[in-house]
Enzyme design. Structure first.
Site, PDB file in Angstrom:
ATOM      1  N   GLU A  66       0.750  -1.162   0.038  1.00 46.19           N
ATOM      2  CA  GLU A  66      -0.008   0.207   0.108  1.00 46.19           C
ATOM      3  C   GLU A  66       0.837   1.271  -0.090  1.00 46.19           C
ATOM      4  O   GLU A  66       0.516   2.076  -0.788  1.00 46.19           O
ATOM      5  CB  GLU A  66      -0.898  -0.080   1.140  1.00 46.19           C
ATOM      6  CG  GLU A  66      -1.692   1.347   1.409  1.00 46.19           C
ATOM      7  CD  GLU A  66      -2.195   1.395   2.843  1.00 46.19           C
ATOM      8  OE1 GLU A  66      -2.392   2.580   3.329  1.00 46.19           O
ATOM      9  OE2 GLU A  66      -2.083   0.310   3.616  1.00 46.19           O
ATOM     10  N   ASP A  70       0.641   3.998  -3.129  1.00 41.49           N
ATOM     11  CA  ASP A  70       0.310   5.169  -2.923  1.00 41.49           C
ATOM     12  C   ASP A  70       1.290   6.021  -3.659  1.00 41.49           C
ATOM     13  O   ASP A  70       0.927   7.132  -4.266  1.00 41.49           O
ATOM     14  CB  ASP A  70       0.444   5.474  -1.277  1.00 41.49           C
ATOM     15  CG  ASP A  70       0.051   6.974  -1.075  1.00 41.49           C
ATOM     16  OD1 ASP A  70      -0.986   7.504  -1.546  1.00 41.49           O
ATOM     17  OD2 ASP A  70       1.143   7.603  -0.621  1.00 41.49           O
ATOM     18  N   ASP A 140      -7.222   1.294   0.475  1.00 37.70           N
ATOM     19  CA  ASP A 140      -5.750   1.090   1.005  1.00 37.70           C
ATOM     20  C   ASP A 140      -5.586  -0.324  -0.029  1.00 37.70           C
ATOM     21  O   ASP A 140      -4.458  -0.511  -0.329  1.00 37.70           O
ATOM     22  CB  ASP A 140      -5.671   0.491   2.255  1.00 37.70           C
ATOM     23  CG  ASP A 140      -5.941   1.655   3.411  1.00 37.70           C
ATOM     24  OD1 ASP A 140      -5.730   2.776   2.708  1.00 37.70           O
ATOM     25  OD2 ASP A 140      -6.051   1.358   4.531  1.00 37.70           O
ATOM     26  N   GLU A 143      -4.520   0.565  -3.491  1.00 35.81           N
ATOM     27  CA  GLU A 143      -3.122   1.043  -3.518  1.00 35.81           C
ATOM     28  C   GLU A 143      -1.995   0.041  -3.283  1.00 35.81           C
ATOM     29  O   GLU A 143      -1.054   0.165  -3.953  1.00 35.81           O
ATOM     30  CB  GLU A 143      -2.882   2.196  -2.315  1.00 35.81           C
ATOM     31  CG  GLU A 143      -3.685   3.292  -2.621  1.00 35.81           C
ATOM     32  CD  GLU A 143      -3.405   4.477  -1.404  1.00 35.81           C
ATOM     33  OE1 GLU A 143      -3.726   5.632  -1.447  1.00 35.81           O
ATOM     34  OE2 GLU A 143      -3.020   4.004  -0.171  1.00 35.81           O
TER      35      GLU A 143
END
Length: 265
Positions: A66, A70, A140, A143
């Site tokens: 994650e 991101d 989440d 990502e």
């Protein structure tokens, strides 16, 4: 040729558990939506929420993926906005990017493009509390999947996946006006109506590993809460409260009540 990152160095999970999980995932549907395939162990890794990992010793959580995803998402979205909006300044681009990669936007993508809730591996408690449809968990996991694509296919593969997922959103946010920056927008509207600055009264609940932040929006010089937001972080809760407050100030009765409060304080 794209240089791929090495595979994650987490502990190898129990082989029987890994095989069982892999056999239960209708992976091809998800791969089609992502525009990329993933090795079975990496797919399981990307879909493993910490609540599931806590119940199955040896399975790594998707939190590192994650974190990586991101950064990749922000890079590709920034690159895209920079190219397609040459007339916009840094502030405008930053607001558009923030909206496009927000929890709200990514969770919507998770539901409509990836149908992701059915794939996420959750612990019993999180599953029973509706975790598969929580914005924070959906966001989440999107990502984490982007991070997994980057690990296996490098930046070119990840760039293609990000474009497939968010190009529609990037086009939409250019037309959203105040939604690009709810906190600034509610401040401007409050001042136009003769009120003071918004303030956010914060509270937090839940266990340390799953805290819920609550923001109550109150205009300086008044007493009524005109917007409330709950989210997995202080910033996100304040954004939700700001949006609710901005919309509340469109209601004439709410404005009248606030003006009465100002005159009596």
């Amino acid at each position: 040729m794209t240089e791929h990152m090495p595979q994650e160095d987490a502990k190898t999970p129990n082989a029987d558990m890994q095989h069982h999980i892999q056999s239960q995932l209708p992976a091809q549907e998800l791969f089609s939506a992502l525009g990329q395939s993933l090795q079975p162990d990496l797919l399981v890794h990307a879909l493993t929420h910490r609540s599931f990992a806590h119940e199955h010793e040896g399975l790594p959580t998707n939190e590192r993926l994650e974190f990586l995803g991101d950064a990749v998402l922000e890079l590709v979205s920034t690159e895209t906005l920079y190219k397609i909006h040459p007339d916009m300044n840094e502030g405008q681009l930053a607001k558009m990017r923030a909206k496009a990669v927000s929890e709200e936007s990514l969770s919507a993508i998770a539901r409509t493009k990836l149908h992701l809730g059915q794939y996420i591996l959750l612990g019993h408690g999180e599953e029973e509390s509706g975790g598969a449809d929580k914005d924070s968990i959906l966001c989440d996991t999107v990502e984490a999947l982007i991070g997994a694509v980057f690990v296996e296919h490098g930046i070119d593969g990840a760039r293609a996946t990000v474009h497939q997922l968010i190009d529609d959103t990037l086009a939409e946010v250019a037309t959203e006006g105040p939604a690009l920056d709810w906190k600034t927008s509610v401040t401007v509207k409050a001042h136009q109506l003769g009120f003071g600055d918004p303030t956010y009264r914060m509270s937090v609940s839940g266990p340390e590993y799953a805290q819920v932040f609550t923001a109550d929006l109150i205009l300086t010089g008044t007493e009524s809460v005109i917007g409330q937001g709950q989210a997995s972080s202080k910033r996100k809760a304040q954004l939700v409260a700001a949006e609710a407050g901005w919309k509340a100030l469109d209601d004439s009765e709410t404005v009248k009540q606030l003006k009465r409060e100002v005159s009596t304080i």
